[in-house]
Design an enzyme around this catalytic site. Structure first.
Site, PDB file in Angstrom:
ATOM      1  CB  SER A 115      -7.501   4.027   3.582  1.00 43.89           C
ATOM      2  OG  SER A 115      -6.648   3.384   4.519  1.00 43.89           O
ATOM      3  CB  SER A 128      -7.706   1.223   6.499  1.00 39.77           C
ATOM      4  OG  SER A 128      -8.265   2.498   6.651  1.00 39.77           O
ATOM      5  CE  LYS A 172      -3.704   2.141   2.801  1.00 41.44           C
ATOM      6  NZ  LYS A 172      -4.489   1.972   4.038  1.00 41.44           N
TER       7      LYS A 172
END
Length: 471
Positions: free
Chosen positions: A160, A184, A84
């Protein structure tokens, strides 16, 4: 080979390792299959913000040579892994979904989890999308645009870590390294029909320091629980750069995964935690999933009210963190930023120390409440989210503005407990629903064991239909 049509990109990390060892295929073969899958589906999904094909090929070739010589390096040698774009990765910029990050930096350091992945031979091939500074539960940003759900590209994959969940569900990343400060990992795992585990606070070392560190954790998103447990065995090793992290070596979660015995577990199931407005179809699917644990011999009690809604505590606590994190962000950069993030930054200006410390005391009381609950119950089960995936272009599902639609996930960032989302069914529209499994603080193993027991008893689709679609 268990993957549909023999596509190496659809194999699990465990299956890839087994194949390398048996000489059926090599890490080079697996990476090329992943890149083909990526080229086919990335234009629809927009799950990646950076790709390093040549660097990944060099890693895969080095791994193939090690396997050929009988000297495999660690537990993930040759397995493609995405990272990520919140996590430092040497040689790649970490832009955090924002135009405000200076691209002209050395980018010479790996974060702890990335360093552990490299030490175990993982093939890092790209960075996945995130909303700006990972601040919300859907994945779109001024920098990278909109990321879409592989089950229905008109919908969000959550956030996220939405790029992570989309890539795993689409058969692109066998494993994705993600982050979770309010849900997330679990939100996108639920929305994309994959497995996501938020480790206990401090179990996976984090660096550089961040004001949100006591809420946040780095964890795996994967197609199977076995893969996540294997990855946890790697990334949960100590790193001295994080002075708050657990300094003890990680257990071999992958080796202890099958040892859990559901007939010895006492489980609390809370349909709403006492305050979440859950859509009826989601609740019905989750209630059916809970019956699986009863069928495995666990004692399951319904506990309607676990605690009062801690949303005001989270808001008050995060006001101070946000004010500090963005204290040097000039208003001149606001036009480049997500308007919702700008609004949050401005709202948090002037946060008081008294408000922050009061919220910290409330947070401690919540953690004590959960510690007391786990004196009676080994595990807590809830829906992961109140709704199925919703339309892109929104920050919350219709009818949930002003309320927390992820009210099941964020409390366990406050308490720093381990929590996972397992796929537990599909709605009538064919959209994934997640079951959240929460364990006592510092006991990631029992959460992973429970998730594995559920996976064995109630297997889920390992990819979204798009992954095997005939173009």
């Amino acid at each position: 080979m268990s993957a549909a049509s023999g596509n190496l990109a659809l194999l699990s990390a465990v299956e890839l390792i087994e194949g390398y060892g048996a000489g059926r295929f090599s890490p080079v073969d697996a990476l090329e299959a992943v890149l083909v899958q990526l080229d086919r589906l990335e234009p629809e999904l927009n799950a990646f913000c950076l790709l390093d094909r040549e660097g990944a090929r060099a890693q895969a070739e080095a791994s193939a040579a090690r396997w050929k010589s009988g000297q495999a390096q660690g537990l993930l040698d040759g397995v493609p892994v995405s990272v990520k774009d919140i996590i430092l990765t040497a040689g790649w910029p970490t832009l955090r979904g924002s135009h405000t990050i200076n691209l002209e930096q050395p980018w010479s350091e790996d974060g702890p989890a990335v360093a552990r992945l490299r030490e175990h031979g993982a093939v890092l091939f790209g960075k996945t999308t995130t909303p700006e500074f990972a601040f919300k539960g859907v994945t779109d940003s001024p920098l990278t645009g909109i990321t879409r759900n592989p089950w229905n590209t008109a919908l969000t994959p959550g956030g996220s870590s939405g790029g992570s969940s989309a890539s795993v569900a689409a058969g692109i990343s066998p494993l994705a390294l993600a982050t979770d400060a309010g849900g997330s990992v679990r939100i996108p795992a639920s929305f994309a029909g994959v497995f996501g585990h938020k480790p206990s606070g401090g179990r996976v070392a984090m660096y550089p320091p961040t004001p949100y560190a006591t809420l946040a954790g780095f964890g795996p998103i994967s197609r199977t629980v076995r893969d996540a447990a294997l990855m946890m065995s790697v990334i949960a090793q100590p790193d001295l750069r994080d002075w708050e992290a657990d300094p003890s070596p990680s257990p071999r979660y992958d080796l202890e995964l099958e040892a859990g015995d559901p007939s010895h577990w006492r489980i609390a199931f809370s349909p709403t935690l006492g305050y979440v407005d859950v859509q009826p179809e989601v609740l019905e699917i989750v209630e059916n999933a809970v019956e699986t644990f009863r069928s495995l011999g666990a004692q399951v009690d319904v506990v309607d009210h676990v605690f009062d809604d801690p949303w005001p505590t989270l808001v008050s606590y995060k006001r101070g963190l946000t004010a500090f994190a963005f204290r040097n962000m000039p208003a001149s950069r606001y036009p480049e930023m997500d308007p919702a993030l700008v609004e949050e930054i401005e709202e948090c200006r002037g946060a008081s120390l008294e408000e922050h410390l009061t919220a910290q005391m409330e947070r401690a009381a919540l953690a004590r409440r959960m510690a007391d609950l786990h004196q009676t119950y080994d595990l807590l089960l809830t829906p992961t989210l109140a709704t199925p995936p919703f339309e892109i272009g929104r920050n919350a599902p219709e009818g949930y503005e002003g309320r927390s639609w992820y009210g099941f996930t964020f409390p366990f960032n406050l308490t720093r407990q381990p929590a996972a989302s397992v796929p537990c069914g599909l709605t009538r529209d064919g959209l994934p629903v997640g079951l959240q499994i929460v364990g006592p603080a510092r006991n990631d193993l029992v959460v992973l064991q429970a998730a594995r027991a559920f996976e064995r008893a109630s297997p889920w689709p390992l990819t979204a239909p798009i992954a095997t679609r005939n173009d």
